[in-house]
Motif scaffolding. Structure first.
Motif, mmCIF file in Angstrom:
data_model
loop_
_atom_site.group_PDB
_atom_site.id
_atom_site.type_symbol
_atom_site.label_atom_id
_atom_site.label_comp_id
_atom_site.label_asym_id
_atom_site.label_seq_id
_atom_site.Cartn_x
_atom_site.Cartn_y
_atom_site.Cartn_z
ATOM 1 N N SER A 150 2.473 -30.968 18.808
ATOM 2 C CA SER A 150 1.780 -29.706 18.597
ATOM 3 C C SER A 150 0.863 -29.422 19.780
ATOM 4 O O SER A 150 0.515 -30.313 20.560
ATOM 5 C CB SER A 150 0.960 -29.750 17.303
ATOM 6 N N VAL A 151 0.466 -28.163 19.900
ATOM 7 C CA VAL A 151 -0.493 -27.754 20.922
ATOM 8 C C VAL A 151 -1.322 -26.626 20.332
ATOM 9 O O VAL A 151 -0.803 -25.753 19.639
ATOM 10 C CB VAL A 151 0.214 -27.321 22.228
ATOM 11 N N MET A 152 -2.638 -26.665 20.594
ATOM 12 C CA MET A 152 -3.513 -25.643 20.022
ATOM 13 C C MET A 152 -4.748 -25.469 20.893
ATOM 14 O O MET A 152 -5.287 -26.440 21.430
ATOM 15 C CB MET A 152 -3.941 -26.055 18.610
ATOM 16 N N GLY A 153 -5.212 -24.243 21.038
ATOM 17 C CA GLY A 153 -6.451 -23.980 21.748
ATOM 18 C C GLY A 153 -7.654 -24.475 20.962
ATOM 19 O O GLY A 153 -7.598 -24.610 19.733
ATOM 20 N N THR A 154 -8.748 -24.725 21.679
ATOM 21 C CA THR A 154 -9.971 -25.198 21.013
ATOM 22 C C THR A 154 -11.179 -24.331 21.324
ATOM 23 O O THR A 154 -12.249 -24.546 20.746
ATOM 24 C CB THR A 154 -10.327 -26.630 21.455
ATOM 25 N N GLY A 155 -11.051 -23.377 22.247
ATOM 26 C CA GLY A 155 -12.222 -22.650 22.695
ATOM 27 C C GLY A 155 -13.032 -23.476 23.673
ATOM 28 O O GLY A 155 -12.626 -24.554 24.096
ATOM 29 N N MET A 156 -14.212 -22.964 24.009
ATOM 30 C CA MET A 156 -15.055 -23.615 25.009
ATOM 31 C C MET A 156 -16.275 -24.269 24.359
ATOM 32 O O MET A 156 -16.920 -23.672 23.507
ATOM 33 C CB MET A 156 -15.514 -22.602 26.060
ATOM 34 N N GLY A 157 -16.569 -25.493 24.780
ATOM 35 C CA GLY A 157 -17.792 -26.151 24.369
ATOM 36 C C GLY A 157 -17.623 -27.196 23.291
ATOM 37 O O GLY A 157 -16.636 -27.208 22.537
ATOM 38 N N VAL A 158 -18.596 -28.089 23.214
ATOM 39 C CA VAL A 158 -18.587 -29.185 22.244
ATOM 40 C C VAL A 158 -18.540 -28.691 20.803
ATOM 41 O O VAL A 158 -17.756 -29.212 19.992
ATOM 42 C CB VAL A 158 -19.804 -30.111 22.475
ATOM 43 N N PRO A 159 -19.344 -27.711 20.389
ATOM 44 C CA PRO A 159 -19.273 -27.274 18.996
ATOM 45 C C PRO A 159 -17.892 -26.772 18.595
ATOM 46 O O PRO A 159 -17.401 -27.095 17.507
ATOM 47 C CB PRO A 159 -20.327 -26.150 18.926
ATOM 48 N N SER A 160 -17.239 -26.001 19.477
ATOM 49 C CA SER A 160 -15.939 -25.435 19.137
ATOM 50 C C SER A 160 -14.873 -26.518 19.001
ATOM 51 O O SER A 160 -14.154 -26.584 17.997
ATOM 52 C CB SER A 160 -15.519 -24.413 20.192
ATOM 53 N N ILE A 161 -14.760 -27.406 19.990
ATOM 54 C CA ILE A 161 -13.725 -28.443 19.896
ATOM 55 C C ILE A 161 -14.023 -29.402 18.756
ATOM 56 O O ILE A 161 -13.098 -29.933 18.113
ATOM 57 C CB ILE A 161 -13.557 -29.204 21.222
ATOM 58 N N SER A 162 -15.293 -29.622 18.435
ATOM 59 C CA SER A 162 -15.644 -30.527 17.338
ATOM 60 C C SER A 162 -15.163 -29.981 16.000
ATOM 61 O O SER A 162 -14.703 -30.740 15.134
ATOM 62 C CB SER A 162 -17.158 -30.755 17.296
#
Length: 232
Positions: A58-70
């Protein structure tokens, strides 16, 4: 379905590539995966699952920054049973010898983010890569004749720092480059006892001022994708 991901159970593979840019996720799926299908469009954070050399990925975006990827890492692990989370992102070089388009494996992630300070009541926590994924990435790079650098990276909560020269302090202590997500990813993965690794491509240099375009960052960082897909 989780709070931020609309996929059904079984839609997401145990191994997932995580670019910050959802358009890079779309490009990776359409370029490298066989028979990809879109499992998420919530907030336009596109996610896809297909196969690579016969293995589900799978592949998915996470956005920018620690809060978003967390947020996304937490939901992928706890709601979808993802076991291997591989960030494929861009970074800014802190060292003269690390050039545009060089590949960096993040062994550890220093940070100015306050999230772990809050989590550990003011104590320092050192987020690190999973050794097994790291070793596999090194072996994959060698087999594909892709040069790599490896070491400490800096996860920043700031993209536009008030003091531009502040990067030199981190550079002096051997930090290779700056990005915005690895410390968060490594911490969440460790908390849930799963594997994580950041494979980064240098998109710009704080030393020389050189940089790539947004389109280049979206569609041309092939070597890090090849290494990441080898970990599936």
């Amino acid at each position: 379905m989780s709070v931020h991901i609309e996929a059904k159970k079984g839609d997401i593979a145990e191994t997932i590539l995580l670019p910050g840019d959802p358009l890079r996720a779309k490009w990776i799926a359409e370029t490298y995966l066989e028979n990809p299908f879109c499992f998420n469009k919530v907030r336009n954070m596109f996610g896809y699952t297909g196969t690579y050399q016969g293995k589900p990925v799978s592949v998915m975006g996470t956005g920018m920054g620690v809060p978003s990827i967390s947020i996304y890492a937490h939901e992928l692990i706890t709601d979808y049973n993802v076991k291997n989370l591989i960030r494929v992102g861009s970074a800014g070089s802190y060292q003269e010898h690390i050039k545009i388009r060089d590949i960096v494996l993040a062994m550890a992630a220093s940070s100015n983010s306050g999230l772990n300070e809050l989590r550990f009541n003011g104590a320092d926590y050192a987020p690190t890569a999973n050794f097994e994924l790291f070793q596999k990435a090194v072996d994959a790079a060698k087999s594909k004749n892709i040069p790599i650098k490896a070491g400490n990276v800096f996860t920043s909560d700031e993209f536009y720092a008030d003091d531009f020269e502040s990067y030199k302090k981190w550079s002096k202590f051997g930090v290779l480059c700056v990005e915005m997500e690895s410390a968060g990813l490594y911490t969440i993965a460790a908390k849930h006892n799963v594997k994580a690794l950041s494979v980064l491509t240098i998109s710009d240099s704080l030393v020389t001022g050189k940089r790539t375009s947004a389109k280049e960052r979206e569609t041309t960082f092939n070597n890090m994708i090849k290494i990441a897909l080898s970990l599936a």
